[in-house]
Enzyme design. Structure first.
Site: not given
Length: 137
Positions: A80-82
């Site tokens: 989850q790069f966010t």
């Protein structure tokens, strides 16, 4: 590295309407990789997630007494790069997140580290090409 951990009765990941991974009782872990993360960061997250005492012990009545391994539960790891998003005005900026080409390799090694530390069959990983949707109960 950041890990957002949630206890779940079940969890699944869908990519473009197709289920790519699912677990029963255990932990849903959203993993954000920073551009400067190294193996020792992965070691730390793996050790902490697997050993966090988040589950009740029915034998002694203590609420926060057992970890996911003691309960023989599963772990679903979702890239989850966010988690490394920064708002610049009204626009999100993800420049501190690990670039996708490096993140795929690092994430795969993280999933492997969890599997070697616990149980191959109890660790599920999901790294989709598009935005995955998460379902947890």
């Amino acid at each position: 590295m950041r890990a957002l951990v949630q206890r779940v009765a079940s969890a699944s990941v869908e990519v473009e309407g197709c289920m790519v991974s699912q677990i029963g009782p255990g932990l849903l872990v959203l993993v954000g990789l920073h551009g400067s993360d190294i193996d020792s960061d992965a070691d730390y997250i793996c050790r902490k997630v697997l050993n966090m005492r988040l589950f009740p012990n029915e034998k002694n009545g203590k609420a926060w007494d057992q970890n996911v391994m003691q309960k023989h539960y599963e772990v679903l790891l979702v890239s989850q790069f966010t988690l490394y998003g920064i708002l610049k005005g009204n626009k999100p900026d993800f420049h501190v997140a690990m670039p996708p080409q490096n993140a795929k390799i690092f994430y795969a090694s993280l999933v492997d580290k969890f599997r070697r530390s616990y149980n191959v069959d109890a660790i599920k990983g999901s790294l989709g090409k598009r935005w995955p949707s998460h379902h947890a109960t």
